[in-house]
Scaffold this motif. Structure first.
Motif, mmCIF file in Angstrom:
data_model
loop_
_atom_site.group_PDB
_atom_site.id
_atom_site.type_symbol
_atom_site.label_atom_id
_atom_site.label_comp_id
_atom_site.label_asym_id
_atom_site.label_seq_id
_atom_site.Cartn_x
_atom_site.Cartn_y
_atom_site.Cartn_z
ATOM 1 N N ALA A 388 39.933 38.969 40.349
ATOM 2 C CA ALA A 388 39.175 38.364 39.096
ATOM 3 C C ALA A 388 39.362 37.011 39.208
ATOM 4 O O ALA A 388 40.082 36.252 39.725
ATOM 5 N N LEU A 389 38.286 36.169 38.693
ATOM 6 C CA LEU A 389 38.049 34.731 38.712
ATOM 7 C C LEU A 389 38.636 34.267 37.726
ATOM 8 O O LEU A 389 38.134 34.549 36.267
ATOM 9 N N HIS A 390 39.471 33.379 37.601
ATOM 10 C CA HIS A 390 40.487 32.751 36.515
ATOM 11 C C HIS A 390 39.809 31.396 36.439
ATOM 12 O O HIS A 390 40.533 30.524 37.176
ATOM 13 N N ILE A 391 39.257 30.948 35.348
ATOM 14 C CA ILE A 391 39.065 29.294 35.140
ATOM 15 C C ILE A 391 39.771 28.926 34.073
ATOM 16 O O ILE A 391 39.478 29.401 33.036
ATOM 17 N N ARG A 392 40.508 27.785 34.382
ATOM 18 C CA ARG A 392 41.488 27.364 33.421
ATOM 19 C C ARG A 392 40.857 26.505 32.345
ATOM 20 O O ARG A 392 41.142 25.264 32.447
ATOM 21 N N ASP A 400 41.968 26.591 23.631
ATOM 22 C CA ASP A 400 41.024 27.421 24.135
ATOM 23 C C ASP A 400 41.408 28.490 25.026
ATOM 24 O O ASP A 400 42.353 28.256 25.957
ATOM 25 N N ASN A 401 40.818 29.378 25.150
ATOM 26 C CA ASN A 401 40.978 30.511 25.986
ATOM 27 C C ASN A 401 40.423 30.427 27.472
ATOM 28 O O ASN A 401 39.383 29.868 27.352
ATOM 29 N N ASP A 402 41.426 30.627 28.255
ATOM 30 C CA ASP A 402 40.804 30.850 29.786
ATOM 31 C C ASP A 402 39.793 31.690 30.040
ATOM 32 O O ASP A 402 39.789 32.817 29.273
ATOM 33 N N MET A 403 38.754 31.493 30.877
ATOM 34 C CA MET A 403 37.972 32.594 31.175
ATOM 35 C C MET A 403 38.296 33.497 32.367
ATOM 36 O O MET A 403 38.883 33.036 33.512
ATOM 37 N N VAL A 404 38.276 34.784 32.219
ATOM 38 C CA VAL A 404 38.936 35.699 33.356
ATOM 39 C C VAL A 404 37.458 36.514 33.697
ATOM 40 O O VAL A 404 37.263 37.315 32.739
ATOM 41 N N MET A 405 36.938 36.171 34.697
ATOM 42 C CA MET A 405 35.449 37.108 35.016
ATOM 43 C C MET A 405 35.829 37.950 36.113
ATOM 44 O O MET A 405 36.344 37.516 37.348
ATOM 45 N N TYR A 406 35.515 39.266 36.118
ATOM 46 C CA TYR A 406 35.245 40.280 37.121
ATOM 47 C C TYR A 406 34.005 40.250 37.619
ATOM 48 O O TYR A 406 33.147 39.773 37.037
ATOM 49 N N ARG A 407 33.957 40.562 39.000
ATOM 50 C CA ARG A 407 32.501 40.766 39.474
ATOM 51 C C ARG A 407 31.892 42.232 39.358
ATOM 52 O O ARG A 407 32.618 43.097 39.303
ATOM 53 N N SER A 408 30.551 41.871 39.189
ATOM 54 C CA SER A 408 29.982 43.197 38.709
ATOM 55 C C SER A 408 28.800 43.244 40.068
ATOM 56 O O SER A 408 29.110 43.268 41.015
ATOM 57 N N LEU A 409 27.432 43.463 39.491
ATOM 58 C CA LEU A 409 26.444 43.823 40.558
ATOM 59 C C LEU A 409 25.938 42.522 40.949
ATOM 60 O O LEU A 409 26.130 41.241 40.347
ATOM 61 N N SER A 410 25.287 42.259 42.155
ATOM 62 C CA SER A 410 24.410 41.063 42.442
ATOM 63 C C SER A 410 23.349 41.451 43.461
ATOM 64 O O SER A 410 23.138 42.450 43.754
ATOM 65 N N ASN A 411 22.203 40.433 43.415
ATOM 66 C CA ASN A 411 21.336 40.477 44.271
ATOM 67 C C ASN A 411 20.930 39.244 45.159
ATOM 68 O O ASN A 411 21.920 38.481 44.728
ATOM 69 N N GLN A 412 19.957 39.192 45.738
ATOM 70 C CA GLN A 412 19.754 37.659 46.193
ATOM 71 C C GLN A 412 19.249 36.594 45.131
ATOM 72 O O GLN A 412 19.371 35.269 45.626
#
Length: 451
Positions: A388-392, A400-412
């Motif tokens: 997970a990407l953790h942005i402080r 404020d809450n930190d952001m915790v982002m997981y990767r889903s789908l992607s394209n170009q």
């Protein structure tokens, strides 16, 4: 406090001027090809490019001496006094459009003319940026120079057109630096794929039915694979395998709606959409999906695998995918460090959408977040356990809450993330102008009076 409030951005009123940055150009025109019989008519194509920004100048370091834009046929008129100059065509994401694709271009890139040709194509671009000639490129592809330098759209040469579409997807924006080594590797892998398709399906195979998906790894190795080409909304929604309809996965970016609906699965076939035991009738009108109960989904982006649309009644932005929208994928350092992502999300705490936009510029251990004219930097890391990407964000604003982002789908064109804090999907675009276009289209639809 909603954790995305700290990176909320209102860009209403911002003018998209990404193409015409040379305000001190000597001459500007919105020419109609053929206005002056002494002028030369050029055509910009991989498909016909409308609203490409044309710049004529002595060298790349100088301001434009002459500017104009292309028409719907990809054409522009060039006075003779500029004919020997460097001629570039900027295709701007969210502003220019290509007859090959739905809507505006999702990718900004630049093509370059060679002095002997009045077609500006990916092939002339490679020749101009390198020591290769058009003849060299034609020989590598295995076609004649005439085939490579003619209007392959008008002649319906689907093979040369496929090479052009594939190369255009790999061109850089506002750059005339020599990228021919990578681009010719793309040609080589595309050629191998085409030869295999001709071996499997015959030499008369219609290459207009496919798209070549290019993946270049971090060592520069190129891989090419074929995908069914999406040329309209039906191609995207009405997918099947072995005569069996395959589901479309959709999810709202609005936290409240996503909490109620989650990820929604439905199949589309012959005017009927089915989810579980329920079936509804639908029709497609351009980029509108119209259901029998009056709901209209207005699509603002359609490509292979992924699409975006606004439900005009609820006004929330929805993701549509041809595969499952995972919520626990892993980020890698290579797709973040040194990269800039353009973040679009719904910052609402209720059902009324609140579109937001921000720029995220990643260094090795910090990310600079730009909010309009203001910026701040905070630390980030990728969890070694979960990916997970953790942005402080709390480093900028205590509480404020930190952001915790997981990767889903992607394209170009974009990478979809799942924000664990708000439990909803967010969008990360690679092209700034296109991200702004998506944000603005959604904002316009969200503020309209449609019900």
């Amino acid at each position: 406090m909603n954790n995305k409030n700290v990176i909320a951005l209102a860009i209403a009123g911002t003018v998209l001027v990404g193409c015409n940055s040379d305000s001190d150009s000597n001459s500007n025109s919105t020419s109609n090809p053929g206005d002056n019989p002494e002028n030369s008519t050029f055509t910009v194509i991989d498909g016909y490019i409308n609203n490409a920004f044309i710049c004529a100048r002595e060298t790349v370091e100088e301001a434009c001496a002459y500017t104009t834009t292309t028409d719907v046929k990809g054409q522009f008129s060039l006075p003779p006094e500029y004919a020997d100059m460097l001629i570039t065509a900027d295709i701007v994401g969210g502003l220019s459009s290509d007859s090959d694709t739905l809507g505006v271009s999702a990718h900004s890139y630049t093509m370059i003319a060679v002095n002997t040709e009045q077609l500006i194509t990916p092939f002339t671009s490679i020749a101009k940026m390198s020591d290769l000639s058009v003849e060299d490129i034609a020989s590598e592809i295995g076609v004649t120079v005439e085939e490579l330098t003619s209007d392959y759209v008008a002649s319906d040469d689907t093979k040369v057109h496929l090479y052009a579409r594939t190369l255009a997807s790999q061109l850089n924006y506002k750059s005339v630096e020599d990228a021919s080594k990578t681009l010719m590797s793309v040609v080589k892998e595309t050629k191998s794929l085409i030869e295999q398709l001709e071996q499997d399906h015959g030499s008369d195979f219609d290459f207009s039915t496919i798209t070549v998906d290019i993946e270049i790894d971090y060592n520069g190795n190129v891989n090419a694979s074929s995908l069914p080409r999406v040329s309209n909304l039906s191609d995207f929604l009405e997918i099947s395998k072995d005569s069996q309809s395959l589901p479309i996965y959709s999810a709202s970016l609005n936290p409240s709606y996503f909490d109620q609906e989650g990820i929604f699965l439905a199949t589309f076939k012959d005017g009927a959409t089915t989810s579980g035991n329920e079936t509804w009738k639908y029709e497609i009108d351009g980029l509108q999906l119209i259901f029998e109960d009056g709901e209209v989904d207005e699509f603002i982006y359609v490509s292979n695998h992924l699409a975006l649309g606004v439900v005009t009644g609820d006004k929330d932005l929805n993701i549509y995918a041809q595969q499952d929208l995972i919520t626990n994928g892993k980020f890698t350092e290579n797709e973040l460090v040194g990269k800039t992502l353009y973040f679009v999300a719904d910052d609402s705490t209720g059902v009324n959408p609140d579109p937001m936009f921000a720029e995220l510029k990643f260094e090795e251990t910090s990310v600079t977040i730009t909010e309009g004219v203001e910026s701040f930097s905070v630390g980030y890391e990728i969890s070694s356990d979960t990916g997970a990407l953790h942005i402080r964000l709390s480093e900028e604003s205590v509480g404020d809450n930190d952001m915790v982002m997981y990767r889903s789908l992607s394209n170009q064109h974009m990478l979809i993330g799942f924000d664990q804090s708000t439990q909803t999907f967010v969008l990360n675009f690679y092209d700034k102008a296109f991200a702004e276009k998506i944000y603005q289209d959604w904002s316009n639809l969200a503020s309209s009076d449609n019900n």
